[in-house]
Scaffold this motif. Structure first.
Motif, PDB file in Angstrom:
ATOM      1  N   GLU A 218      38.960  33.509  39.218  1.00 21.70           N
ATOM      2  CA  GLU A 218      37.627  34.027  39.503  1.00 21.70           C
ATOM      3  C   GLU A 218      37.613  35.048  40.639  1.00 21.70           C
ATOM      4  O   GLU A 218      36.565  35.612  40.952  1.00 21.70           O
ATOM      5  N   GLU A 219      38.757  35.278  41.275  1.00 24.11           N
ATOM      6  CA  GLU A 219      38.799  36.149  42.447  1.00 24.11           C
ATOM      7  C   GLU A 219      40.003  37.095  42.378  1.00 24.11           C
ATOM      8  O   GLU A 219      40.999  36.804  41.717  1.00 24.11           O
ATOM      9  N   ASP A 220      39.883  38.218  43.075  1.00 23.97           N
ATOM     10  CA  ASP A 220      41.042  39.080  43.326  1.00 23.97           C
ATOM     11  C   ASP A 220      41.653  38.607  44.643  1.00 23.97           C
ATOM     12  O   ASP A 220      41.006  38.677  45.691  1.00 23.97           O
TER      13      ASP A 220
ATOM     14  N   ASP B  52      47.400  39.250  42.992  1.00 19.61           N
ATOM     15  CA  ASP B  52      47.292  38.802  41.603  1.00 19.61           C
ATOM     16  C   ASP B  52      46.865  39.926  40.648  1.00 19.61           C
ATOM     17  O   ASP B  52      46.283  39.661  39.593  1.00 19.61           O
ATOM     18  N   ARG B  53      47.181  41.162  41.031  1.00 18.38           N
ATOM     19  CA  ARG B  53      46.766  42.290  40.208  1.00 18.38           C
ATOM     20  C   ARG B  53      47.256  42.173  38.770  1.00 18.38           C
ATOM     21  O   ARG B  53      46.531  42.474  37.831  1.00 18.38           O
ATOM     22  N   PHE B  54      48.491  41.699  38.575  1.00 17.13           N
ATOM     23  CA  PHE B  54      49.055  41.564  37.232  1.00 17.13           C
ATOM     24  C   PHE B  54      49.237  40.105  36.817  1.00 17.13           C
ATOM     25  O   PHE B  54      49.798  39.833  35.757  1.00 17.13           O
ATOM     26  N   THR B  55      48.780  39.177  37.650  1.00 18.13           N
ATOM     27  CA  THR B  55      48.987  37.750  37.360  1.00 18.13           C
ATOM     28  C   THR B  55      47.694  36.961  37.522  1.00 18.13           C
ATOM     29  O   THR B  55      47.724  35.782  37.847  1.00 18.13           O
ATOM     30  N   GLN B  56      46.555  37.622  37.298  1.00 14.43           N
ATOM     31  CA  GLN B  56      45.253  36.992  37.511  1.00 14.43           C
ATOM     32  C   GLN B  56      45.140  35.663  36.761  1.00 14.43           C
ATOM     33  O   GLN B  56      45.302  35.596  35.546  1.00 14.43           O
ATOM     34  N   GLY B  57      44.900  34.576  37.497  1.00 20.86           N
ATOM     35  CA  GLY B  57      44.701  33.273  36.897  1.00 20.86           C
ATOM     36  C   GLY B  57      45.970  32.559  36.470  1.00 20.86           C
ATOM     37  O   GLY B  57      45.906  31.458  35.913  1.00 20.86           O
ATOM     38  N   ASN B  58      47.119  33.145  36.732  1.00 26.20           N
ATOM     39  CA  ASN B  58      48.397  32.543  36.321  1.00 26.20           C
ATOM     40  C   ASN B  58      49.048  31.785  37.478  1.00 26.20           C
ATOM     41  O   ASN B  58      48.648  31.904  38.636  1.00 26.20           O
ATOM     42  N   GLU B  59      50.084  31.019  37.140  1.00 29.92           N
ATOM     43  CA  GLU B  59      50.904  30.396  38.177  1.00 29.92           C
ATOM     44  C   GLU B  59      51.752  31.486  38.829  1.00 29.92           C
ATOM     45  O   GLU B  59      52.372  32.300  38.147  1.00 29.92           O
ATOM     46  N   MET B  60      51.794  31.484  40.154  1.00 29.43           N
ATOM     47  CA  MET B  60      52.554  32.481  40.895  1.00 29.43           C
ATOM     48  C   MET B  60      53.628  31.777  41.707  1.00 29.43           C
ATOM     49  O   MET B  60      53.584  30.554  41.902  1.00 29.43           O
TER      50      MET B  60
ATOM     51  N   GLU C  71      36.572  40.406  60.319  1.00 25.93           N
ATOM     52  CA  GLU C  71      37.277  40.003  59.095  1.00 25.93           C
ATOM     53  C   GLU C  71      36.605  38.780  58.485  1.00 25.93           C
ATOM     54  O   GLU C  71      35.785  38.110  59.124  1.00 25.93           O
ATOM     55  N   LYS C  72      36.979  38.473  57.236  1.00 21.57           N
ATOM     56  CA  LYS C  72      36.474  37.310  56.508  1.00 21.57           C
ATOM     57  C   LYS C  72      37.583  36.274  56.392  1.00 21.57           C
ATOM     58  O   LYS C  72      38.762  36.624  56.269  1.00 21.57           O
ATOM     59  N   LEU C  73      37.222  34.984  56.430  1.00 25.84           N
ATOM     60  CA  LEU C  73      38.207  33.924  56.290  1.00 25.84           C
ATOM     61  C   LEU C  73      38.526  33.736  54.809  1.00 25.84           C
ATOM     62  O   LEU C  73      37.653  33.388  54.012  1.00 25.84           O
ATOM     63  N   MET C  74      39.789  33.964  54.455  1.00 29.95           N
ATOM     64  CA  MET C  74      40.223  33.959  53.059  1.00 29.95           C
ATOM     65  C   MET C  74      40.830  32.610  52.671  1.00 29.95           C
ATOM     66  O   MET C  74      41.570  32.000  53.441  1.00 29.95           O
ATOM     67  N   SER C  75      40.528  32.158  51.463  1.00 27.04           N
ATOM     68  CA  SER C  75      41.039  30.878  50.964  1.00 27.04           C
ATOM     69  C   SER C  75      42.455  31.030  50.415  1.00 27.04           C
ATOM     70  O   SER C  75      42.940  32.151  50.186  1.00 27.04           O
ATOM     71  N   VAL C  76      43.108  29.888  50.182  1.00 23.63           N
ATOM     72  CA  VAL C  76      44.451  29.892  49.610  1.00 23.63           C
ATOM     73  C   VAL C  76      44.610  28.663  48.715  1.00 23.63           C
ATOM     74  O   VAL C  76      44.051  27.593  49.022  1.00 23.63           O
ATOM     75  N   PRO C  77      45.325  28.763  47.591  1.00 22.10           N
ATOM     76  CA  PRO C  77      45.570  27.588  46.747  1.00 22.10           C
ATOM     77  C   PRO C  77      46.650  26.689  47.363  1.00 22.10           C
ATOM     78  O   PRO C  77      47.321  27.068  48.313  1.00 22.10           O
ATOM     79  N   GLU C  78      46.780  25.490  46.795  1.00 23.75           N
ATOM     80  CA  GLU C  78      47.816  24.574  47.250  1.00 23.75           C
ATOM     81  C   GLU C  78      49.170  24.952  46.665  1.00 23.75           C
ATOM     82  O   GLU C  78      49.255  25.489  45.559  1.00 23.75           O
ATOM     83  N   ILE C  79      50.229  24.678  47.422  1.00 27.61           N
ATOM     84  CA  ILE C  79      51.590  24.789  46.892  1.00 27.61           C
ATOM     85  C   ILE C  79      51.806  23.586  45.975  1.00 27.61           C
ATOM     86  O   ILE C  79      51.679  22.440  46.403  1.00 27.61           O
TER      87      ILE C  79
END
Length: 270
Positions: free
Chosen positions: A158-160, A182-190, A123-131
């Protein structure tokens, strides 16, 4: 027709009231299989050097003890060939590495050798944004309004991306998980929300947000669907992860090898 409904309701209630004895159903039990719990998590703000892999076996439905698996060889290798060895705390089935080197986007391969069998997964190590923030509100519950806690994070345009949220609180017997992408929320606040009928002022909610791969998203979605399945429907099939027995493919193991960057926070209900 109305009379029939009342008679049926009375009969059903009588059956429910009279069924007080606990009945243990004699269930078939398969041969024990290896279970590999290999979730590598790099929590923001730490060096991620200490990681744990847990080995156990499946057991009977009515058995509360989970049998640990000892004496295994466990290691993880990165794409440069660096080997990270996991050594067991004797008799626990917990294999610990203290010099792991997490790198976002790096690919790793897990190898577990036990009882003459070799199991692998990559597997690949996946990143995550900050809360970024947490809000509290009131949500409509099944019987009455409930306190709802919502946390927010900014998706990378920039990423899926795929995400897993985990909530822990005293009102929960087991943690609660949510999967999102983020299929329908690409680049948005989630955001992800948690509510419970017993959640009260002063209760603490522990939150973990993990970046996950699309494959693990698909796997965990099946696990959650099975957990929430209709009890009167067809029983769900056993969910297989990404771990392969390279010695004998029919002697497969359960579990999943994943690597996630994780952001954590806690919130006290006001």
């Amino acid at each position: 027709m109305a009379s029939f409904k009342y008679i049926f309701l009375f009969t059903a209630l009588a059956c429910l009231v009279s069924c007080e004895d606990v009945v243990d159903i004699d269930l078939d039990t398969d041969e024990p299989r290896l279970v590999i719990d290999a979730g590598i998590e790099w929590v923001k703000g730490t060096d991620g050097s200490r990681q744990t892999v847990k080995l156990s076996t499946t057991t009977g439905y009515y058995t509360s003890d989970i049998p640990p698996v000892s004496g295994a060889g466990v290691n993880v290798v990165n794409s440069s060939g660096t080997v990270f060895n996991f050594r067991e705390n004797p008799g626990t089935g917990l294999y610990v590495c203290t010099d792991f080197e997490p790198v976002i986007g790096e690919t790793y391969e897990l190898t577990v050798t036990v009882d003459g069998q070799t199991y692998t997964a990559g597997e690949k190590l996946m990143s995550v944004p900050e809360i970024t923030r947490i809000e509290q509100d009131i949500a409509a519950g099944f019987q009455e309004d409930e306190i709802e806690v919502t946390f927010y994070y900014q998706d990378n345009p920039e990423e899926d991306n795929h995400y897993m949220a985990r909530f822990e609180a005293d009102v929960l017997v087991y943690p609660e998980y949510d999967i999102d992408d983020d299929r329908f929320t690409q680049g948005n606040e989630m955001f992800e929300s948690f509510s419970h009928e017993d959640l009260e002022v002063g209760d603490r909610v522990d939150i973990r947000l993990s970046g996950i791969s699309e494959r693990f998203d698909n796997y965990m979605s099946l696990v959650l669907d099975a957990a929430d399945s209709d009890p009167f429907g067809t029983p769900p099939a056993n969910v297989r992860g990404n771990i392969i027995n390279t010695t004998n493919e029919t002697d497969y193991a359960y579990g999943y090898f994943r690597l996630s960057e994780v952001d954590t926070t806690s919130y006290v209900v006001k």
